[in-house]
Design a protein around this motif. Structure first.
Motif, mmCIF file in Angstrom:
data_model
loop_
_atom_site.group_PDB
_atom_site.id
_atom_site.type_symbol
_atom_site.label_atom_id
_atom_site.label_comp_id
_atom_site.label_asym_id
_atom_site.label_seq_id
_atom_site.Cartn_x
_atom_site.Cartn_y
_atom_site.Cartn_z
ATOM 1 N N LEU A 61 0.743 -1.436 -0.574
ATOM 2 C CA LEU A 61 0.345 0.000 -0.275
ATOM 3 C C LEU A 61 0.674 1.658 -0.378
ATOM 4 N N LEU A 62 2.296 1.315 0.677
ATOM 5 C CA LEU A 62 3.288 2.082 1.194
ATOM 6 C C LEU A 62 4.251 2.146 0.034
ATOM 7 N N ASP A 63 5.122 3.334 0.518
ATOM 8 C CA ASP A 63 6.340 2.895 -0.087
ATOM 9 C C ASP A 63 7.173 2.177 0.263
ATOM 10 N N HIS A 64 7.666 1.598 0.084
ATOM 11 C CA HIS A 64 9.235 0.925 1.275
ATOM 12 C C HIS A 64 9.975 1.595 1.259
ATOM 13 N N GLU A 65 10.579 2.652 0.935
ATOM 14 C CA GLU A 65 11.570 3.261 1.564
ATOM 15 C C GLU A 65 11.512 4.159 2.177
ATOM 16 N N GLY A 66 10.092 4.628 2.172
ATOM 17 C CA GLY A 66 9.817 5.289 3.010
ATOM 18 C C GLY A 66 9.976 4.645 4.371
ATOM 19 N N ILE A 67 9.403 3.852 4.252
ATOM 20 C CA ILE A 67 8.951 3.258 5.169
ATOM 21 C C ILE A 67 10.171 2.529 6.238
ATOM 22 N N LEU A 68 11.307 2.622 5.629
ATOM 23 C CA LEU A 68 12.762 2.139 5.419
ATOM 24 C C LEU A 68 13.427 3.250 6.688
ATOM 25 N N CYS A 69 13.185 4.430 5.730
ATOM 26 C CA CYS A 69 13.697 6.135 5.768
ATOM 27 C C CYS A 69 12.939 5.949 7.522
ATOM 28 N N TYR A 70 11.809 6.144 7.813
ATOM 29 C CA TYR A 70 11.226 6.085 9.006
ATOM 30 C C TYR A 70 12.351 5.005 10.245
ATOM 31 N N GLU A 71 11.727 3.616 9.656
ATOM 32 C CA GLU A 71 12.441 3.000 10.407
ATOM 33 C C GLU A 71 13.840 3.103 10.757
ATOM 34 N N PHE A 72 15.044 3.389 9.819
ATOM 35 C CA PHE A 72 16.180 4.384 10.259
ATOM 36 C C PHE A 72 15.837 5.293 11.824
ATOM 37 N N LEU A 73 15.605 6.009 11.029
ATOM 38 C CA LEU A 73 15.318 7.129 11.925
ATOM 39 C C LEU A 73 15.371 6.933 13.109
ATOM 40 N N TYR A 74 13.745 6.860 13.327
ATOM 41 C CA TYR A 74 13.093 5.834 14.948
ATOM 42 C C TYR A 74 13.555 4.620 15.022
ATOM 43 N N GLY A 75 13.607 3.703 14.435
ATOM 44 C CA GLY A 75 14.185 2.394 15.189
ATOM 45 C C GLY A 75 12.529 1.496 15.412
ATOM 46 N N ALA A 76 11.691 1.992 14.182
ATOM 47 C CA ALA A 76 10.681 1.384 14.719
ATOM 48 C C ALA A 76 9.402 1.549 13.395
ATOM 49 N N PRO A 77 8.988 0.817 13.023
ATOM 50 C CA PRO A 77 8.448 1.112 11.609
ATOM 51 C C PRO A 77 7.565 2.429 12.206
ATOM 52 N N PRO A 78 6.972 2.687 11.039
ATOM 53 C CA PRO A 78 5.401 4.030 11.225
ATOM 54 C C PRO A 78 4.292 3.675 11.924
ATOM 55 N N PHE A 79 3.790 2.687 11.055
ATOM 56 C CA PHE A 79 2.642 2.567 11.676
ATOM 57 C C PHE A 79 2.130 1.384 12.894
ATOM 58 N N GLU A 80 3.599 0.894 13.613
ATOM 59 C CA GLU A 80 3.179 -0.306 14.794
ATOM 60 C C GLU A 80 2.675 0.173 15.462
ATOM 61 N N SER A 81 1.458 -1.009 15.925
ATOM 62 C CA SER A 81 0.110 -1.350 16.806
ATOM 63 C C SER A 81 0.907 -2.165 18.029
ATOM 64 N N GLU A 82 -0.174 -2.511 18.510
ATOM 65 C CA GLU A 82 -0.363 -4.042 19.514
ATOM 66 C C GLU A 82 -1.170 -4.822 19.015
ATOM 67 N N SER A 83 -1.472 -4.682 17.651
ATOM 68 C CA SER A 83 -1.442 -5.850 17.229
ATOM 69 C C SER A 83 -1.584 -5.642 15.654
ATOM 70 N N GLN A 84 -2.209 -7.386 14.515
ATOM 71 C CA GLN A 84 -1.755 -6.979 13.623
ATOM 72 C C GLN A 84 -2.542 -5.662 12.988
ATOM 73 N N SER A 85 -3.809 -6.418 13.223
ATOM 74 C CA SER A 85 -5.439 -5.367 12.758
ATOM 75 C C SER A 85 -5.239 -3.812 13.137
ATOM 76 N N ASP A 86 -4.842 -3.537 13.977
ATOM 77 C CA ASP A 86 -4.915 -1.981 14.573
ATOM 78 C C ASP A 86 -3.360 -1.507 13.877
ATOM 79 N N THR A 87 -2.639 -1.906 12.634
ATOM 80 C CA THR A 87 -1.654 -2.141 12.071
ATOM 81 C C THR A 87 -2.152 -1.592 11.504
#
Length: 236
Positions: free
Chosen positions: A150-176
Protein backbone atom coordinates in the motif's frame (compact mmCIF):
# COMPACT_ATOMS: atom_id res chain seq x y z
CA UNK A 1 37.51 -14.24 -6.31
CA UNK A 2 36.04 -17.57 -7.38
CA UNK A 3 34.66 -17.73 -10.89
CA UNK A 4 30.97 -17.82 -11.62
CA UNK A 5 29.60 -21.22 -12.49
CA UNK A 6 26.38 -22.50 -14.06
CA UNK A 7 23.98 -19.89 -15.32
CA UNK A 8 26.26 -17.59 -17.34
CA UNK A 9 27.41 -19.95 -20.05
CA UNK A 10 31.04 -18.81 -19.98
CA UNK A 11 32.13 -20.83 -16.97
CA UNK A 12 31.08 -24.45 -16.52
CA UNK A 13 32.78 -25.18 -13.22
CA UNK A 14 30.91 -27.99 -11.48
CA UNK A 15 30.81 -27.20 -7.77
CA UNK A 16 30.15 -29.66 -4.97
CA UNK A 17 30.03 -29.53 -1.19
CA UNK A 18 33.60 -30.83 -0.92
CA UNK A 19 34.80 -27.55 -2.53
CA UNK A 20 33.79 -25.63 0.61
CA UNK A 21 34.62 -25.46 4.28
CA UNK A 22 31.37 -24.75 6.10
CA UNK A 23 31.39 -22.26 8.97
CA UNK A 24 28.86 -20.73 11.31
CA UNK A 25 25.16 -20.32 10.42
CA UNK A 26 24.22 -16.83 9.22
CA UNK A 27 20.46 -17.20 9.16
CA UNK A 28 17.51 -19.40 8.33
CA UNK A 29 14.23 -19.00 6.52
CA UNK A 30 11.16 -20.88 5.39
CA UNK A 31 12.94 -22.85 2.68
CA UNK A 32 16.45 -23.34 4.05
CA UNK A 33 19.49 -21.93 5.80
CA UNK A 34 22.53 -19.78 5.09
CA UNK A 35 26.06 -20.56 6.26
CA UNK A 36 29.39 -18.82 6.15
CA UNK A 37 31.69 -20.84 3.90
CA UNK A 38 35.16 -20.73 2.38
CA UNK A 39 36.11 -22.10 -1.03
CA UNK A 40 38.93 -24.56 -0.37
CA UNK A 41 41.37 -23.62 -3.16
CA UNK A 42 41.02 -19.84 -3.32
CA UNK A 43 40.12 -19.33 0.38
CA UNK A 44 37.45 -16.93 -0.86
CA UNK A 45 34.67 -16.31 1.70
CA UNK A 46 31.07 -16.75 0.56
CA UNK A 47 27.59 -17.20 1.96
CA UNK A 48 26.24 -20.66 1.14
CA UNK A 49 22.46 -20.78 0.98
CA UNK A 50 21.00 -24.27 1.31
CA UNK A 51 17.45 -24.83 0.02
CA UNK A 52 15.68 -28.12 0.61
CA UNK A 53 14.08 -29.68 -2.46
CA UNK A 54 11.29 -31.07 -0.31
CA UNK A 55 10.20 -27.50 0.48
CA UNK A 56 10.30 -26.55 -3.19
CA UNK A 57 8.04 -29.50 -3.94
CA UNK A 58 5.69 -28.68 -1.09
CA UNK A 59 5.17 -25.05 -2.13
CA UNK A 60 5.63 -25.59 -5.89
CA UNK A 61 8.15 -22.80 -6.36
CA UNK A 62 10.67 -24.51 -8.67
CA UNK A 63 10.08 -22.07 -11.52
CA UNK A 64 10.16 -19.06 -9.18
CA UNK A 65 13.52 -20.13 -7.74
CA UNK A 66 14.97 -20.80 -11.20
CA UNK A 67 13.84 -17.39 -12.43
CA UNK A 68 15.23 -15.59 -9.37
CA UNK A 69 18.55 -17.39 -9.84
CA UNK A 70 18.70 -16.33 -13.49
CA UNK A 71 17.95 -12.72 -12.54
CA UNK A 72 20.43 -12.51 -9.69
CA UNK A 73 23.19 -14.06 -11.80
CA UNK A 74 22.70 -11.36 -14.43
CA UNK A 75 22.75 -8.35 -12.07
CA UNK A 76 25.97 -6.39 -11.58
CA UNK A 77 25.63 -3.56 -9.08
CA UNK A 78 27.73 -2.64 -6.00
CA UNK A 79 24.66 -2.77 -3.75
CA UNK A 80 23.27 -6.08 -5.02
CA UNK A 81 24.89 -9.29 -3.82
CA UNK A 82 26.15 -11.53 -6.60
CA UNK A 83 25.02 -15.10 -7.14
CA UNK A 84 28.41 -16.68 -7.89
CA UNK A 85 27.21 -20.18 -8.71
CA UNK A 86 25.13 -23.13 -7.63
CA UNK A 87 25.05 -26.91 -7.32
CA UNK A 88 22.78 -29.59 -5.89
CA UNK A 89 22.57 -33.08 -4.45
CA UNK A 90 19.64 -35.45 -4.01
CA UNK A 91 17.92 -33.39 -1.32
CA UNK A 92 19.36 -29.85 -1.43
CA UNK A 93 20.16 -26.94 -3.71
CA UNK A 94 23.21 -24.85 -2.80
CA UNK A 95 23.48 -21.20 -3.86
CA UNK A 96 26.96 -19.63 -3.68
CA UNK A 97 26.40 -15.99 -2.76
CA UNK A 98 28.71 -13.05 -2.33
CA UNK A 99 29.26 -12.51 1.39
CA UNK A 100 28.27 -9.16 2.91
CA UNK A 101 31.03 -8.48 5.41
CA UNK A 102 29.11 -5.74 7.20
CA UNK A 103 26.36 -8.13 8.24
CA UNK A 104 22.67 -7.29 8.34
CA UNK A 105 21.68 -3.65 8.60
CA UNK A 106 18.92 -4.47 11.07
CA UNK A 107 21.49 -5.84 13.50
CA UNK A 108 23.16 -2.43 13.43
CA UNK A 109 19.77 -0.77 13.93
CA UNK A 110 18.94 -2.97 16.91
CA UNK A 111 22.37 -2.34 18.40
CA UNK A 112 22.08 1.47 18.31
CA UNK A 113 18.30 1.90 18.46
CA UNK A 114 18.26 4.21 15.45
CA UNK A 115 20.63 5.62 12.83
CA UNK A 116 21.98 9.12 12.39
CA UNK A 117 20.52 11.22 9.58
CA UNK A 118 23.76 10.88 7.60
CA UNK A 119 23.69 7.09 7.93
CA UNK A 120 19.99 6.89 7.05
CA UNK A 121 20.31 9.17 4.02
CA UNK A 122 23.35 7.25 2.77
CA UNK A 123 21.54 3.91 3.02
CA UNK A 124 18.46 5.31 1.30
CA UNK A 125 20.60 6.56 -1.62
CA UNK A 126 22.33 3.17 -1.85
CA UNK A 127 18.95 1.44 -1.97
CA UNK A 128 17.57 3.94 -4.47
CA UNK A 129 20.46 3.49 -6.90
CA UNK A 130 20.10 -0.30 -6.65
CA UNK A 131 16.34 -0.08 -7.31
CA UNK A 132 16.88 2.24 -10.26
CA UNK A 133 19.37 -0.25 -11.72
CA UNK A 134 16.86 -3.11 -11.26
CA UNK A 135 14.14 -1.10 -12.96
CA UNK A 136 16.47 -0.44 -15.90
CA UNK A 137 16.87 -4.22 -16.16
CA UNK A 138 13.08 -4.65 -15.90
CA UNK A 139 13.42 -6.38 -12.54
CA UNK A 140 10.86 -5.55 -9.85
CA UNK A 141 11.48 -6.36 -6.19
CA UNK A 142 8.61 -8.07 -4.39
CA UNK A 143 8.17 -7.91 -0.63
CA UNK A 144 4.63 -9.02 0.08
CA UNK A 145 3.63 -7.20 3.24
CA UNK A 146 0.54 -4.98 3.68
CA UNK A 147 2.57 -1.83 4.29
CA UNK A 148 4.75 -2.46 1.23
CA UNK A 149 1.79 -3.17 -1.02
CA UNK A 150 0.00 0.00 0.00
CA UNK A 151 2.83 2.40 0.70
CA UNK A 152 6.38 3.19 -0.32
CA UNK A 153 9.02 0.72 0.87
CA UNK A 154 11.75 3.36 1.02
CA UNK A 155 9.59 5.67 3.11
CA UNK A 156 8.99 2.88 5.62
CA UNK A 157 12.71 2.09 5.76
CA UNK A 158 13.66 5.75 6.15
CA UNK A 159 11.26 6.13 9.07
CA UNK A 160 12.53 2.93 10.68
CA UNK A 161 16.17 3.96 10.26
CA UNK A 162 15.55 7.29 11.98
CA UNK A 163 13.12 6.21 14.70
CA UNK A 164 14.07 2.57 15.26
CA UNK A 165 10.52 1.29 14.73
CA UNK A 166 8.09 0.91 11.80
CA UNK A 167 5.83 3.93 11.16
CA UNK A 168 2.47 2.21 11.68
CA UNK A 169 3.34 -0.27 14.39
CA UNK A 170 0.50 -1.02 16.82
CA UNK A 171 -0.27 -3.57 19.52
CA UNK A 172 -2.21 -5.83 17.15
CA UNK A 173 -1.83 -6.70 13.48
CA UNK A 174 -5.37 -5.49 12.76
CA UNK A 175 -4.66 -2.09 14.35
CA UNK A 176 -1.44 -1.83 12.35
CA UNK A 177 -3.34 -2.53 9.15
CA UNK A 178 -5.97 0.11 10.03
CA UNK A 179 -3.21 2.69 10.52
CA UNK A 180 -1.70 1.72 7.17
CA UNK A 181 -5.06 2.11 5.43
CA UNK A 182 -5.55 5.56 6.98
CA UNK A 183 -1.88 6.50 6.47
CA UNK A 184 -1.96 7.40 10.17
CA UNK A 185 1.55 8.82 10.23
CA UNK A 186 2.99 10.49 13.32
CA UNK A 187 6.51 11.52 14.32
CA UNK A 188 7.65 10.93 17.93
CA UNK A 189 9.42 13.74 19.76
CA UNK A 190 12.44 11.50 20.35
CA UNK A 191 14.83 10.90 18.78
CA UNK A 192 15.14 14.38 17.34
CA UNK A 193 14.65 14.21 13.56
CA UNK A 194 14.93 17.15 11.17
CA UNK A 195 11.94 18.64 9.38
CA UNK A 196 13.59 17.85 6.02
CA UNK A 197 13.69 14.15 6.88
CA UNK A 198 10.06 14.22 7.99
CA UNK A 199 9.16 15.96 4.75
CA UNK A 200 10.75 13.21 2.66
CA UNK A 201 9.00 10.49 4.64
CA UNK A 202 5.66 12.29 4.26
CA UNK A 203 6.16 12.56 0.50
CA UNK A 204 6.87 8.84 0.26
CA UNK A 205 4.21 7.46 2.60
CA UNK A 206 1.12 8.36 0.58
CA UNK A 207 -1.59 5.93 -0.48
CA UNK A 208 -1.82 7.12 -4.09
CA UNK A 209 1.27 5.65 -5.76
CA UNK A 210 1.09 8.20 -8.59
CA UNK A 211 1.75 10.98 -6.04
CA UNK A 212 4.85 9.42 -4.49
CA UNK A 213 8.31 10.68 -5.31
CA UNK A 214 10.09 8.99 -8.18
CA UNK A 215 13.49 7.42 -7.56
CA UNK A 216 15.13 10.40 -9.24
CA UNK A 217 13.20 12.87 -7.07
CA UNK A 218 14.29 10.99 -3.95
CA UNK A 219 17.91 11.47 -5.01
CA UNK A 220 17.27 15.20 -5.51
CA UNK A 221 15.46 15.79 -2.21
CA UNK A 222 17.19 18.44 -0.03
CA UNK A 223 17.54 16.07 2.93
CA UNK A 224 19.30 13.47 0.77
CA UNK A 225 21.55 16.06 -0.88
CA UNK A 226 22.48 17.51 2.51
CA UNK A 227 23.07 14.29 4.44
CA UNK A 228 24.04 11.41 2.16
CA UNK A 229 27.76 10.62 2.37
CA UNK A 230 29.16 9.99 -1.14
CA UNK A 231 31.95 7.86 0.34
CA UNK A 232 29.40 5.46 1.80
CA UNK A 233 27.33 5.05 -1.36
CA UNK A 234 28.00 2.02 -3.49
CA UNK A 235 29.61 0.08 -0.64
CA UNK A 236 28.46 -3.36 0.44
Amino acid sequence: MISLSQGEGNSKREWSLKDFEIGKPLGKGKFGRVYLAREVKSKYIVALKIIFKEQLEKYRIHHQLRREMEIQTSLRHPNILLLLGWFHDSVRIFLILEFAYGGELYNELRKHGHLSEEQAATYIVSLTTALAYCHEKHVIHRDIKPENLLLDHEGILCYEFLYGAPPFESESQSDTFKRIMKVDLSFPSTPNVSMEAKNLISLLLVKDSSKRLSLQKIMEHPWIVKNANPKGIGKK
